[in-house]
Design a protein around this motif. Sequence first.
Motif, PDB file in Angstrom:
ATOM      1  N   GLN A  11      45.830 -43.957  -5.599  1.00 21.87           N
ATOM      2  CA  GLN A  11      47.061 -43.259  -5.966  1.00 21.87           C
ATOM      3  C   GLN A  11      47.508 -43.637  -7.377  1.00 21.87           C
ATOM      4  O   GLN A  11      47.899 -42.774  -8.167  1.00 21.87           O
ATOM      5  CB  GLN A  11      48.166 -43.596  -4.957  1.00 21.87           C
ATOM      6  CG  GLN A  11      47.931 -43.012  -3.572  1.00 21.87           C
ATOM      7  CD  GLN A  11      48.887 -43.582  -2.536  1.00 21.87           C
ATOM      8  OE1 GLN A  11      49.400 -44.689  -2.696  1.00 21.87           O
ATOM      9  NE2 GLN A  11      49.118 -42.833  -1.465  1.00 21.87           N
ATOM     10  N   ARG A  59      47.700 -41.190 -10.685  1.00 14.41           N
ATOM     11  CA  ARG A  59      48.890 -40.946 -11.505  1.00 14.41           C
ATOM     12  C   ARG A  59      48.601 -41.185 -12.981  1.00 14.41           C
ATOM     13  O   ARG A  59      49.104 -40.462 -13.849  1.00 14.41           O
ATOM     14  CB  ARG A  59      50.027 -41.856 -11.039  1.00 14.41           C
ATOM     15  CG  ARG A  59      50.541 -41.514  -9.651  1.00 14.41           C
ATOM     16  CD  ARG A  59      51.723 -42.374  -9.227  1.00 14.41           C
ATOM     17  NE  ARG A  59      52.064 -42.173  -7.827  1.00 14.41           N
ATOM     18  CZ  ARG A  59      53.093 -42.737  -7.207  1.00 14.41           C
ATOM     19  NH1 ARG A  59      53.888 -43.551  -7.889  1.00 14.41           N
ATOM     20  NH2 ARG A  59      53.324 -42.507  -5.925  1.00 14.41           N
ATOM     21  N   ALA A 116      50.165 -38.671  -1.710  1.00  8.40           N
ATOM     22  CA  ALA A 116      50.500 -39.073  -3.078  1.00  8.40           C
ATOM     23  C   ALA A 116      51.375 -40.315  -3.139  1.00  8.40           C
ATOM     24  O   ALA A 116      51.364 -41.034  -4.146  1.00  8.40           O
ATOM     25  CB  ALA A 116      51.197 -37.920  -3.799  1.00  8.40           C
ATOM     26  N   LEU A 162      49.255 -34.525  -7.514  1.00  9.48           N
ATOM     27  CA  LEU A 162      49.020 -35.957  -7.311  1.00  9.48           C
ATOM     28  C   LEU A 162      48.153 -36.216  -6.086  1.00  9.48           C
ATOM     29  O   LEU A 162      47.339 -37.148  -6.082  1.00  9.48           O
ATOM     30  CB  LEU A 162      50.351 -36.695  -7.171  1.00  9.48           C
ATOM     31  CG  LEU A 162      51.183 -36.854  -8.452  1.00  9.48           C
ATOM     32  CD1 LEU A 162      52.414 -37.702  -8.191  1.00  9.48           C
ATOM     33  CD2 LEU A 162      50.346 -37.479  -9.572  1.00  9.48           C
ATOM     34  N   THR A 191      44.666 -38.133  -6.260  1.00  7.22           N
ATOM     35  CA  THR A 191      44.388 -39.291  -5.403  1.00  7.22           C
ATOM     36  C   THR A 191      43.011 -39.172  -4.766  1.00  7.22           C
ATOM     37  O   THR A 191      42.254 -40.148  -4.697  1.00  7.22           O
ATOM     38  CB  THR A 191      45.464 -39.419  -4.309  1.00  7.22           C
ATOM     39  OG1 THR A 191      46.742 -39.640  -4.923  1.00  7.22           O
ATOM     40  CG2 THR A 191      45.150 -40.560  -3.356  1.00  7.22           C
TER      41      THR A 191
END
Length: 1008
Positions: free
Chosen positions: A912, A916, A972, A988, A992
Amino acid sequence: MNFNVTRSQQSLAAACLLVVGGTAAGAEKVDFNRDIRPILSNRCYACHGPDEEERKADLRLDTREGATRDLGGYAALVPGDPEASELLFRVSLGEGDDDAMPPKGKGTKLDAEEIELIRRWIEQDAAFARHWSYEKPVRPDVPKGKRSDWPRNEIDWFVLARLESEGLNPSPEADRASLARRLALDLTGLPPHPEEASAFLQDDSEDAYGRYVDALLAKSAFGERWARLWLDLARYADSAGYADDPPRTIWAYRDYVIQSLNENKPFDQFTIEQIAGDLLDQPDEEQLIATAFHRNTTTNSEGGTNDEEFRNAAVVDRVNTTMAVWMGTTMACAQCHTHKYDPFTHEEYFQLFAFFNQSEDADLKDESPVLELWSEEQKQQKSAWRSRIAELKKVVTTPTEETEAEQARWLARLKTSPQWNALVPAVADAKSADLAIEENGRIRLDGEKPATDVYSLEIAVPESGKELRALRLEIPAEQKSNFVLSRVAARWQSGDRTREIAFDGAVATYEQPGFPASAVLKTKKDPKAGWAIGGGTGELQQLTLLLREPLDPEPGKIILTLFQESNHKGHVLTHFSVAASSDENVREWARVPAGIANLIGGTGDEPKPEQSGQVDDFFLTIAPSLKEERAELSKLETALASAKPRTTVPVMRELPKEDRRKTFVQLRGNYQSLGAEVSEGVPAVFHSLDSEGRRDRLELARWLIDDENPLTARVIANRHWESIFGTGIVETSEEFGSQGELPSHPELLDWLAVDLREGNWDLKRFLKQLVVSATYRQSSKTTPGLQARDPYNRLLARGPRFRISAETIRDQALAASGLLSDKMHGPPARPPQPEMGLKAAFGGETDWKTSEGDDKYRRGLYTSWRRSNPYPSMATFDAPSREVCTVRRSRTNTPLQALVTLNDPVYVEAAQALGRKMATEGGDSVEKKIAFGLRRALVREPRNEEVSRLAELFRSTRNDYADRADDARSLAEVPLGPAPEGADMVDLAAWTVVSNVILNLDEMFLKR
């Protein structure tokens, strides 16, 4: 078994060998250590080796003397005469023959090649030799090969000579990106920071590689990476082991190892401090912490266990660990009997045992002896407290004009001592015991003396015209033992009126008090609180109970109740009487110890000159003008006494000379079955101890790193080679003896050992030599031909390629994602782990509360290590429990490992975080973001096909989550936490998934 054979049988055997191997004419010289010892060790020594108790047919084959001994007209070995050698005949017989060796069920039959080697060896005079590892290493000449353009240092010449003898060539140098990652993982256990890697890749200077290596060696991460290796050896854990496996506070030792490695402490000094730092002259705190190396042994505090049994087990572990770590030798066999393969006797084992048998630790729950460790801030605070306490003590013990005036007024008030009137109870009952009232009004307990009881007294009080201010229990000499009153209660009855009597405190008065604590007023506001009476500095005389409010001067009776509650049956109140006083100065007198009261006399006379000093000293303890100073002094003394160290660490400490233990041979390894007494010593096969030195752990430590020691330098050099190249020059790095593998490059091993020793045991210098070599820099790519010829890369025709350690796998994922904390040292961390709801046998829960803040993301080295339940994801990647010394971790490849890195919360969170970063820092297109993520993870430029396939994955995943907002948010944000405000959750979630794939690429788990 009968060894007699006929000449015709021997001739037949010789004829068979001629057919198999021909004559020895022109054959290569047979080397005993290389060719013969492995055969004899694996097939013969178990029955015909060093162990005299298990030796068969009185035949010993591990020495020339034993093998050539006359057995009654024949011998196992007749040097130069194969036909006359019984050994050769026996190993040549078929499996069905009763005289064949080894016997059925005792080992596999020798093949034709091995039999031919033995024949040639006998023909060449059957020369024996000491085991190669027991000979002191001598620096060999560096060989010169044909390719002078390839070697970069001496290591390469040895490797090249072996490759050329095998008809092989070294591989080309690996690309810069691979070397950047390889070096960083090897020296720091972490991938290089992207900017750091980029700078190295762009540096075209001649010394770029060397400077990059130096920069890595200088990082604090270096000590953390190499400490992991040492902690396996030291069997370091944050728990004590065995069934209940309680927590143990010993992390200061882990920090000592990290700090020592970062400071590049010479290995000989590192050795001495850990084996015997406490025996050095005036050892400092660091050297004492170092001795926790041998306090990492398990302890068993479970109820009902025998402390001596487990203390003995700890000493056994110290012997085995010391020999494994420094000597690469498995000594455990000799605990029960003389070693079957190596020249270590049962007695010699316990001579080593004697070195460790004098330490104070004794399998105690409190882990004593322990060393308290205080932070600098704490030390400064304690120093300030001590200084202020010294000042205050001087103040409260120095008379002044003001205190002298106060004392004069005090003595004036005490001109007349209070009058005490005996009170005779009308009734004396007890809940359990029998109470009797004597003629003089004294109460006596008869019969049983229960520890818990309630005494109730009814006492008539005639009208006196004075207010009653205090009651007193007078204790005669017959009351010999201590007693405990948990509570004292009283009621006043006068006519129809009844009310509770409140006490303001109790004062115990002793016959021979000491100052200042002989008579202490204990004010207890809680009616359930009580006073433990006894144990003072003299014989107890009275217990004065001060009334909070005076009683009216009228007839009535007092109901006095004494609640006795002791943990010990004998500690009860058996004799006492009761008195009362109405004097106004009774409270003042109650504070005066008996000895001082006698000096004052209550007559108004001044104390005698030789006695006045005692009165003066006492008054200073109650002087009103010093009240604030006494309160501050008491507060500071309490603070100093109750201060807790930053941490503690168990350490080694020798018993006092008068308490030294005797050491005996333990028959069959049973600590309760003792043989002859022995003293400290080392195996005779090695160099001797300094005859004039003291026989203790310090002498043993110096013996381990002595220039004459044939093993330590070899073992340490080999262990570091193994960490860098994946396999040691001696593959069995835990076993250099007869059952170990021969070195693949013996001359190189000896050169490295001597170089390490003569280089002042400088480990950073040693490691730099390894990683700057051309051997190390080779590409790890292989070919089918090379793979078939040398599948395990023992000849070093290519660069190292193997799976990284459990800790490095986790640390690398956190580093690539940007989550990894650089916080060093301190208490162990508790990163996320699955909650199983389990409990360890006889112990606490295996689940734990995850650490908060940076501690959650600390390096794997700092993870709390519980022996009964090692951190699950690391155990899956072959991290040991550390119940015992682990010299070499295994490397397995199981589906569980993939399940961990795909699904474990730590790795999901890393995916994760990396996702990002890719989304926010990777660039303005999907492809750029993917390339950014691949570079962070793999430290190389991504290939187009990798980017395109991952881009396809991103888009398909995004489409899958487009209509699943809740699932996208969960993927996410759980467990990492809320995404940045305004972030696209579907994006997101897709990033991931892509990051999870990147972090699970095979390349991530390999050093290549």
